[in-house]
Every structure is written in C-alpha cells, then in structure tokens.
Scaffold this active site. Structure first.
Site, PDB file in Angstrom:
ATOM      1  CD1 TRP A 187       0.171   0.893   3.243  1.00 12.94           C
ATOM      2  CD2 TRP A 187      -0.465  -1.239   3.366  1.00 12.94           C
ATOM      3  NE1 TRP A 187       0.527   0.432   4.476  1.00 12.94           N
ATOM      4  CE2 TRP A 187       0.148  -0.889   4.579  1.00 12.94           C
ATOM      5  CE3 TRP A 187      -0.950  -2.530   3.225  1.00 12.94           C
ATOM      6  CZ2 TRP A 187       0.291  -1.778   5.627  1.00 12.94           C
ATOM      7  CZ3 TRP A 187      -0.803  -3.409   4.266  1.00 12.94           C
ATOM      8  CH2 TRP A 187      -0.196  -3.028   5.442  1.00 12.94           C
ATOM      9  CG  HIS A 247      -8.408   1.505   4.948  1.00  9.33           C
ATOM     10  ND1 HIS A 247      -8.391   0.884   3.717  1.00  9.33           N
ATOM     11  CD2 HIS A 247      -9.528   2.259   4.966  1.00  9.33           C
ATOM     12  CE1 HIS A 247      -9.471   1.245   3.036  1.00  9.33           C
ATOM     13  NE2 HIS A 247     -10.173   2.089   3.777  1.00  9.33           N
ATOM     14  CD1 TRP A 248      -3.063   4.624   2.382  1.00  6.69           C
ATOM     15  CD2 TRP A 248      -3.405   6.589   3.375  1.00  6.69           C
ATOM     16  NE1 TRP A 248      -1.853   5.065   2.844  1.00  6.69           N
ATOM     17  CE2 TRP A 248      -2.041   6.281   3.453  1.00  6.69           C
ATOM     18  CE3 TRP A 248      -3.845   7.781   3.925  1.00  6.69           C
ATOM     19  CZ2 TRP A 248      -1.116   7.117   4.066  1.00  6.69           C
ATOM     20  CZ3 TRP A 248      -2.941   8.623   4.533  1.00  6.69           C
ATOM     21  CH2 TRP A 248      -1.577   8.287   4.600  1.00  6.69           C
ATOM     22  CG  ASP A 251     -13.327   3.714   3.711  1.00 11.32           C
ATOM     23  OD1 ASP A 251     -12.483   2.993   3.127  1.00 11.32           O
ATOM     24  OD2 ASP A 251     -13.439   3.746   4.948  1.00 11.32           O
ATOM     25  CB  CYS A 267      -6.826   1.668   0.714  1.00 13.36           C
ATOM     26  SG  CYS A 267      -5.298   1.397   1.636  1.00 13.36           S
TER      27      CYS A 267
END
Length: 181
Positions: free
Chosen positions: A26, A100-101, A117, A158
């Site tokens: 990520w 998580h982004w 999201d 993400c």
C-alpha cells in the site's frame, strides 16, 4: 541514509517509497503526498487556486490536534477553497503508520464533507474526527456524508483509490460537476 530518487516540490521519494508502487504494497504518506503535490502542479493554475491538497502529515495533524488545527491552518486560507482534499488514515497515534487510506473531501458548493472509502466504514470514525476538527475553521456547519466509492478487491490498493478519487474530484470541479452523483 537511503538514496533520494526524486525531489519534487516539498516531497522527497526514496527507493523504499518507489518500491511501494509494485503490488502487493500500500502507498505510504510520502507517495500520497508526492501525488497530491504533482496533481496540484499539473492542473490549470485557475483550478489549482480553488483546491487545497492537504498532505497526509497535515491531515494526521488535523485529526490528532483538534484544538490547535484551526489556528495552524489559517495561512492556507481554506475557507476560500472550493475543494479541500484530505487523505484519511486509520492510525490513531501521532506517528506515521496505519493500515488503510480513504479520502475526505470538503466541497464548498454543498457545504459538505464527502467521505470516499474503498472499504466502506473502515475509516468513518477517523474521517468524522477530521471533519469536526476542520469545521471550526470553515464557515457554517458543514454536513458530513459517506459517499459510494469504488470498492477495493485486495488489502493494499486503498491509497490508489484515494489518489484516483481525488483526481476525479478535481476534474469534476473543473467541469462544474464536483461532488455530483
């Protein structure tokens, strides 16, 4: 010290940052910050003046330092911006990290925060906290809503969804369509 691969605006990318562009990794703060800086410098000047691209570090500051954030952000003249883009990370601490982004966008035309999201609900508490912190600086009482966003189908894309949705919102703003479904 690790070799710098790219120096662009206020961003430095090192070898370890660039390696994150290969799956299954990520994106980190440095890569997302670079992409935001690149977008800001490649859009037409008239459009760029209407958008605030906040770096992941500034976004994390907003989340962690609610009371100090409005005073710190005053020089950015955010109330005059039509679109404010904030990457949201699920890290609850003050150091870099998280898993998580997502993207929080303030659209002045609608006086609303829109949260995109790619794993729906994952970053909602973090995005709401950022919106609440930023609202002290913006005029009115902006609404908050979760938006439908493209869903990721793995555990690492993400960050790409964040930058792609940010780019799409910039395009929509340029076409007079920002935030419309």
């Amino acid at each position: 010290m690790e070799q710098v691969v790219l120096s662009y605006g206020d961003c430095l990318l090192r070898c370890s940052d660039v390696c994150l562009l290969d799956a299954p990794h990520w994106l980190n703060d440095n890569v997302i910050g670079f992409i935001f800086e690149f977008l800001a410098s490649t859009l037409p000047q008239a459009l760029t003046q209407r958008i605030a691209f906040l770096s992941p570090e500034v976004s994390q500051f907003i989340k962690c330092c609610e009371r100090e954030a409005p005073e710190f952000l005053k020089p950015l003249d955010l109330p005059s911006k039509d679109l404010i883009l904030l990457p949201v990370n699920d890290n609850a601490g003050s150091e870099a990290g998280g898993t998580h982004w997502s993207l929080l966008a303030y659209v002045r035309q609608f006086q609303s925060y829109l949260h995109y999201d790619s794993a729906p609900g994952t970053n909602k508490p973090h995005a709401r906290l950022m919106a609440r912190s930023l609202s002290a600086l913006l005029r009115g009482n902006p609404a908050y809503r979760e938006e439908n966003a493209p869903a990721q189908h793995n555990s690492y894309d993400c960050g790409m969804y964040v930058v792609c949705v940010a780019e799409a919102l910039c395009e929509q703003l340029g076409n007079g369509q920002c935030g419309k479904r």
